[in-house]
Design an enzyme around this catalytic site. Structure first.
Site: not given
Length: 250
Positions: A25, A89
């Site tokens: 994103d 992540y």
């Protein structure tokens, strides 16, 4: 478009064709992403060696915030996205400042500033253990155009909560505490990591109980996720994309 533009400047006969392993994103960072590309050179020109390709792409990427660190010659059926066996992540949190504007400038847009909040790390770890393993994560995905076609069942190989480090922390004369939340899985749903992070932070702040988190997981409904709970994109980093060694051999 940075990488396709750089590939295009190598003048391949087949045009710049680049496939990225992981899309992020706006505002999310990638310390380590991967991609594959096919390059057909003019007749009489040898294939690029791995190092020559790295050097050539980085030359054309100089003005941009992206660098190529490694290249492999792979089989023609390799795909950077679908052959990945895991993605990792890390989400960075910071406590000890009243407002994000009080963070060191070296941390601007690189962590989520939680104010003077005291986080219950043990509760967050217990909540993280609940998310580990194979579950239907429908509650933790944001809706998107392809959401109805994606399997919400994912297997989290790792959910970890541990103190983090920062260069500025050693030299910034305030009592800052950084935390790192690590998530590893073959793949994730849209905004899943940010939603899981927000829920774990809510547990750490005492705004969400362990049993309430379990209820959210069990209900399997994206609309049940509490509003304004998802973590902002600024603290999220894609840190690793792994492949089987055999896939990285031509």
């Amino acid at each position: 478009m940075f990488l396709p533009n750089a590939v295009g400047k190598l003048k391949p006969l087949n045009g710049p064709s680049v496939s990225i392993s992981s899309r992020t994103d706006t505002g999310v960072h990638a310390l380590s992403n991967s991609a594959h590309l096919d390059i057909v050179r003019k007749e009489g020109k040898p294939p690029f060696t791995e190092q020559l390709l790295i050097d050539a792409l980085n030359f054309h990427l100089q003005p941009e915030p992206i660098r190529i660190t490694r290249a492999y010659r792979v089989r023609g059926d390799f795909h950077a996205r679908y052959r990945a066996v895991s993605r990792t992540y890390i989400y960075r949190l910071a406590t000890g400042v009243q407002h994000h504007t009080e963070l060191p400038v070296t941390e601007k847009d690189l962590c989520w500033a939680l104010g003077n909040t005291e986080l219950n790390a043990d509760a967050m770890r217990e909540a993280g253990a609940m998310l580990s393993g194979t579950h239907d994560f429908s509650t933790f995905r944001a809706m998107s155009t392809d959401a109805p076609y994606r399997n919400p069942v994912k297997t989290l190989e790792l959910v970890q909560v541990q103190p983090g480090l920062s260069f500025s922390q050693r030299h910034f004369h305030r009592d800052l505490q950084f935390w790192e939340l690590t998530f590893k899985s073959r793949s994730f749903l849209y905004k899943q990591v940010r939603r899981m992070t927000g829920a774990l932070v809510a547990v750490g702040r005492g705004k969400l109980s362990i049993s309430q988190l379990q209820e959210l997981l069990d209900i399997r409904d994206s609309k049940a996720y509490p509003q304004n709970t998802a973590a902002p994109p600024c603290g999220l980093f894609l840190t690793d994309v792994e492949y089987d060694d055999a896939d990285l051999m031509s």
